[in-house]
Design a protein around this motif. Structure first.
Motif, PDB file in Angstrom:
ATOM      1  N   HIS A  13     -19.920 -36.201 -69.381  1.00  0.00           N
ATOM      2  CA  HIS A  13     -20.430 -35.245 -70.367  1.00  0.00           C
ATOM      3  C   HIS A  13     -19.418 -34.888 -71.460  1.00  0.00           C
ATOM      4  CE1 HIS A  13     -23.637 -34.778 -67.468  1.00  0.00           C
ATOM      5  NE2 HIS A  13     -22.775 -34.386 -66.544  1.00  0.00           N
ATOM      6  N   CYS A  14     -18.306 -35.604 -71.517  1.00  0.00           N
ATOM      7  CA  CYS A  14     -17.209 -35.167 -72.390  1.00  0.00           C
ATOM      8  C   CYS A  14     -17.130 -35.905 -73.719  1.00  0.00           C
ATOM      9  CB  CYS A  14     -15.871 -35.318 -71.659  1.00  0.00           C
ATOM     10  SG  CYS A  14     -15.795 -34.426 -70.086  1.00  0.00           S
TER      11      CYS A  14
ATOM     12  N   GLU B  64     -13.864 -34.032 -64.095  1.00  0.00           N
ATOM     13  CA  GLU B  64     -14.905 -35.043 -63.888  1.00  0.00           C
ATOM     14  C   GLU B  64     -14.379 -36.460 -64.108  1.00  0.00           C
ATOM     15  OE1 GLU B  64     -17.840 -33.394 -66.759  1.00  0.00           O
ATOM     16  OE2 GLU B  64     -19.142 -33.219 -65.010  1.00  0.00           O
ATOM     17  N   GLN B  65     -13.089 -36.620 -64.084  1.00  0.00           N
ATOM     18  CA  GLN B  65     -12.500 -37.930 -64.389  1.00  0.00           C
ATOM     19  C   GLN B  65     -12.916 -39.001 -63.388  1.00  0.00           C
ATOM     20  OE1 GLN B  65      -8.195 -38.222 -63.598  1.00  0.00           O
ATOM     21  NE2 GLN B  65      -8.259 -36.085 -62.958  1.00  0.00           N
TER      22      GLN B  65
ATOM     23  N   THR C 129     -17.791 -34.008 -77.230  1.00  0.00           N
ATOM     24  CA  THR C 129     -16.718 -33.074 -77.595  1.00  0.00           C
ATOM     25  C   THR C 129     -15.493 -33.821 -78.098  1.00  0.00           C
ATOM     26  OG1 THR C 129     -17.505 -31.494 -75.943  1.00  0.00           O
ATOM     27  CG2 THR C 129     -15.249 -31.219 -76.734  1.00  0.00           C
ATOM     28  N   LEU C 130     -15.146 -34.910 -77.437  1.00  0.00           N
ATOM     29  CA  LEU C 130     -13.983 -35.687 -77.865  1.00  0.00           C
ATOM     30  C   LEU C 130     -14.209 -36.322 -79.225  1.00  0.00           C
ATOM     31  CD1 LEU C 130     -13.017 -37.410 -74.490  1.00  0.00           C
ATOM     32  CD2 LEU C 130     -11.954 -35.420 -75.574  1.00  0.00           C
ATOM     33  N   ALA C 131     -15.430 -36.802 -79.475  1.00  0.00           N
ATOM     34  CA  ALA C 131     -15.729 -37.381 -80.785  1.00  0.00           C
ATOM     35  C   ALA C 131     -15.612 -36.329 -81.874  1.00  0.00           C
ATOM     36  CB  ALA C 131     -17.130 -37.985 -80.775  1.00  0.00           C
ATOM     37  N   THR C 132     -15.981 -35.097 -81.566  1.00  0.00           N
ATOM     38  CA  THR C 132     -15.859 -33.995 -82.534  1.00  0.00           C
ATOM     39  C   THR C 132     -14.396 -33.713 -82.835  1.00  0.00           C
ATOM     40  OG1 THR C 132     -17.928 -33.014 -81.753  1.00  0.00           O
ATOM     41  CG2 THR C 132     -16.432 -31.578 -82.959  1.00  0.00           C
TER      42      THR C 132
ATOM     43  N   PRO D 204     -25.472 -46.565 -64.633  1.00  0.00           N
ATOM     44  CA  PRO D 204     -24.008 -46.407 -64.659  1.00  0.00           C
ATOM     45  C   PRO D 204     -23.548 -45.848 -65.997  1.00  0.00           C
ATOM     46  CG  PRO D 204     -24.647 -48.610 -63.879  1.00  0.00           C
ATOM     47  CD  PRO D 204     -25.882 -47.964 -64.418  1.00  0.00           C
ATOM     48  N   VAL D 205     -22.508 -45.022 -65.935  1.00  0.00           N
ATOM     49  CA  VAL D 205     -21.959 -44.436 -67.148  1.00  0.00           C
ATOM     50  C   VAL D 205     -21.007 -45.434 -67.799  1.00  0.00           C
ATOM     51  CG1 VAL D 205     -20.572 -42.542 -68.067  1.00  0.00           C
ATOM     52  CG2 VAL D 205     -22.172 -42.132 -66.183  1.00  0.00           C
ATOM     53  N   ASP D 206     -21.182 -45.664 -69.113  1.00  0.00           N
ATOM     54  CA  ASP D 206     -20.251 -46.528 -69.833  1.00  0.00           C
ATOM     55  C   ASP D 206     -18.851 -45.922 -69.802  1.00  0.00           C
ATOM     56  OD1 ASP D 206     -22.071 -48.514 -70.664  1.00  0.00           O
ATOM     57  OD2 ASP D 206     -22.805 -47.186 -72.251  1.00  0.00           O
ATOM     58  N   MET D 207     -17.847 -46.767 -69.970  1.00  0.00           N
ATOM     59  CA  MET D 207     -16.478 -46.268 -70.010  1.00  0.00           C
ATOM     60  C   MET D 207     -16.336 -45.242 -71.138  1.00  0.00           C
ATOM     61  SD  MET D 207     -14.676 -49.703 -71.543  1.00  0.00           S
ATOM     62  CE  MET D 207     -13.066 -48.948 -71.633  1.00  0.00           C
ATOM     63  N   LEU D 208     -15.463 -44.257 -70.910  1.00  0.00           N
ATOM     64  CA  LEU D 208     -15.338 -43.133 -71.821  1.00  0.00           C
ATOM     65  C   LEU D 208     -14.953 -43.580 -73.232  1.00  0.00           C
ATOM     66  CD1 LEU D 208     -15.401 -40.086 -72.243  1.00  0.00           C
ATOM     67  CD2 LEU D 208     -13.015 -39.997 -71.479  1.00  0.00           C
ATOM     68  N   GLU D 209     -14.028 -44.537 -73.355  1.00  0.00           N
ATOM     69  CA  GLU D 209     -13.609 -44.994 -74.681  1.00  0.00           C
ATOM     70  C   GLU D 209     -14.799 -45.535 -75.482  1.00  0.00           C
ATOM     71  OE1 GLU D 209     -12.195 -45.806 -71.890  1.00  0.00           O
ATOM     72  OE2 GLU D 209     -10.005 -45.734 -71.984  1.00  0.00           O
ATOM     73  N   LEU D 210     -15.672 -46.261 -74.798  1.00  0.00           N
ATOM     74  CA  LEU D 210     -16.830 -46.826 -75.497  1.00  0.00           C
ATOM     75  C   LEU D 210     -17.744 -45.719 -76.005  1.00  0.00           C
ATOM     76  CD1 LEU D 210     -18.912 -49.890 -74.335  1.00  0.00           C
ATOM     77  CD2 LEU D 210     -20.051 -47.842 -75.170  1.00  0.00           C
TER      78      LEU D 210
END
Length: 543
Positions: free
Chosen positions: A328-329, A321-322, A332-335, A112-118
């Protein structure tokens, strides 16, 4: 055929390697009974079939090689070559089927993919998130790293988390803890003497898979030595030596089959272990620890956490992809959070070329611009045999001097290192004071030799160098490290010296494998030298 008979046939093929291989080859040749063909289609046999064909592939190539080195008729040789091609095609098809079956099994077991904020927080501020996770683990009485499965050594990681009652058997502990060379020797004994029942154990199967290639290389080494022995004698007295070559191929066929089996077993282990960390109590523990760590991170870094939340909410409002939580985002968001261009993590680059050795302006000769006028520059290249560890190498210098020879190598990288070392040592001997620069189109070989030269330690290149021939040459070359440079040169771009070295390497391999007579090799050598317009004969550098 009844269901019981069908099941019994599948079980028989799973338990009887010889019966399975005979059935697979019969199917390949179109002479297989319908009920046997149907049983071979069963999913449980997809992996074992690849093992059987790995074994058959080596034996088929061995039969061709024996025919080439003996007085077999052209018709017999033609049939053997056709059979070997059929086995190779069947092997490739079987491996494709096996890979496809595994791919169908994996989606239900994907992590499972962790939540995006994490994920964004973890990438944007790895140190702060790691500290929050450590605090959470300490509060729960868990050791560091517990809620995360590693990418490698998964078997040891999983085994270490089992209960104390699961004590490893002594032979398994011995295999797990012995030195690498001793482990490879155990793999050779497994193939040549008695099968080791402890190799498939979860605690050592990853190590088996990692070292199976080295063991297989030693099988090819034995083939290369046997080939040399055969070629040293005339056709009329080769029989006994051809039998020794057969034995080497038999051993290597077993090594190839066991190598394939090791890969299948470790793949199955990884599937089981990853399934264990994505479902059930352990998966729940991972989710709880990471969620709690994120809460601690938010308390410790409130400003950064606010920016993470604001950015991810804005992003998910428009990301296609929400629905899958934007898997996969996050990088990029961290950058964007860091307000900097994307960092070069090396994940997408090939990491091939040492910066100092690649011409910045595209000029293939610019790599030599900083050399003194007295430097002796040569290009080395190598060629490796398909069936055995025999290799050929060749080199050429700017003044028209050339050389070539043959040796034994476990890989193309090791063969290229042999060519570099042999060329450098010959040039050092004939140019007592001048610096010697070797160019080579193998990144692996250039890095291996440079690592050894920089550290003044031949062992630094031992990851690439497996056989004694290459290690001996490297031991000798390191003594002259202050006079030798090795640089990368892009291959197959029309560089005259590179093409000449490649031609001599292929000539050396043909000579070493008996595919060209010594007299014909000498004529070919003379023709090559004439085509170079050089009056300088080759130095004697044959291994």
């Amino acid at each position: 055929m009844t269901i019981t008979e069908y099941t019994e046939l599948i079980r028989r093929f799973a338990d009887d390697f010889t019966a399975l291989q005979e059935a697979v080859l019969a199917r390949m040749n179109g002479i297989c009974a319908p009920e046997i063909a149907a049983a071979l289609e069963h999913a449980s046999l997809a992996g074992p079939i690849t093992v059987a064909l790995a074994h058959a592939d080596v034996l088929a190539r061995g039969a061709v090689r024996r025919a080439e080195l003996s007085a077999q008729t052209p018709e017999r040789l033609r049939r053997l070559r056709a059979h070997a091609r059929k086995v190779r095609r069947a092997r490739s098809q079987a491996e494709a089927v096996c890979k496809e079956q595994r791919a169908r099994r994996l989606p239900g077991r994907s992590q499972p993919v962790d939540m995006l904020e994490l994920r964004v927080a973890r990438v944007a501020s790895p140190a702060a998130f790691a500290e929050a996770l450590r605090q959470e683990l300490r509060d729960r009485g868990l050791p560091d790293g517990t809620p995360q499965a590693p990418e490698s050594d998964l078997a040891r990681w999983a085994w270490d988390r089992k209960t104390a009652g699961d004590e490893l058997p002594a032979p398994v502990r011995e295999l797990r803890d012995c030195a690498d060379d001793a482990f490879v020797q155990a793999l050779l004994r497994d193939a040549r003497e008695d099968e080791n029942p402890y190799l498939p154990h979860d605690a050592v199967v990853e190590r088996w898979s990692r070292h199976a290639r080295a063991a297989l290389a030693w099988g090819r080494y034995a083939i290369g030595q046997a080939e040399r022995d055969v070629l040293a004698f005339s056709l009329s007295v080769r029989r006994g030596r051809l039998d020794a070559l057969d034995d080497a191929y038999q051993d290597t066929a077993v090594l190839a089959a066991r190598s394939r089996e090791a890969l299948l077993r470790v793949t199955d282990l990884h599937d089981r272990m990853r399934a264990g960390v994505t479902t059930g109590p352990f998966a729940e523990l991972i989710a709880q620890c990471r969620a709690a760590a994120l809460a601690r991170f938010a308390d410790a870094e409130p400003e950064l956490w606010h920016r993470v939340r604001e950015l991810t909410v804005r992003h998910q409002a428009r990301c296609p992809e929400q629905a899958d939580d934007c898997p996969h985002c996050h990088r990029t968001l961290a950058t964007v959070l860091a307000d900097a261009p994307p960092a070069d993590t090396g994940e997408d680059g090939d990491g091939e070329h040492p910066t100092a050795t690649v011409p910045a302006d595209g000029d293939r000769y610019a790599v030599l611009a900083d050399l003194p006028d007295t430097a002796v520059v040569a290009v080395a290249d190598a060629a490796v045999a398909d069936e055995s560890a025999l290799c050929g190498y060749g080199w050429a210098t700017e003044d028209g001097t050339t050389g070539y020879g043959d040796s034994l190598a476990s890989s193309s990288g090791e063969a290229e290192v042999i060519g570099i070392c042999a060329a450098a040592l010959s040039l050092l001997e004939h140019h007592e004071d001048a610096p010697v620069v070797l160019l080579c189109d193998s990144v692996e070989a250039v890095e291996a030799v440079n690592t050894a030269l920089r550290s003044a330690d031949p062992a630094a290149a031992h990851r690439t160098l497996l056989f004694p021939e290459s290690r001996h040459l490297m031991d000798h070359l390191v003594r002259y490290r202050h006079r030798v440079q090795v640089r990368w040169l892009k291959g197959h771009i029309g560089h005259a010296l590179n093409e000449t070295a490649d031609t001599f390497a292929r000539l050396a391999l043909r000579r070493a494998t008996g595919r060209i007579l010594p007299s014909a090799a000498r004529k070919e050598e003379a023709r090559l030298l004439r085509s170079l317009g050089s009056g300088t004969g080759p130095l004697s550098v044959a291994a």
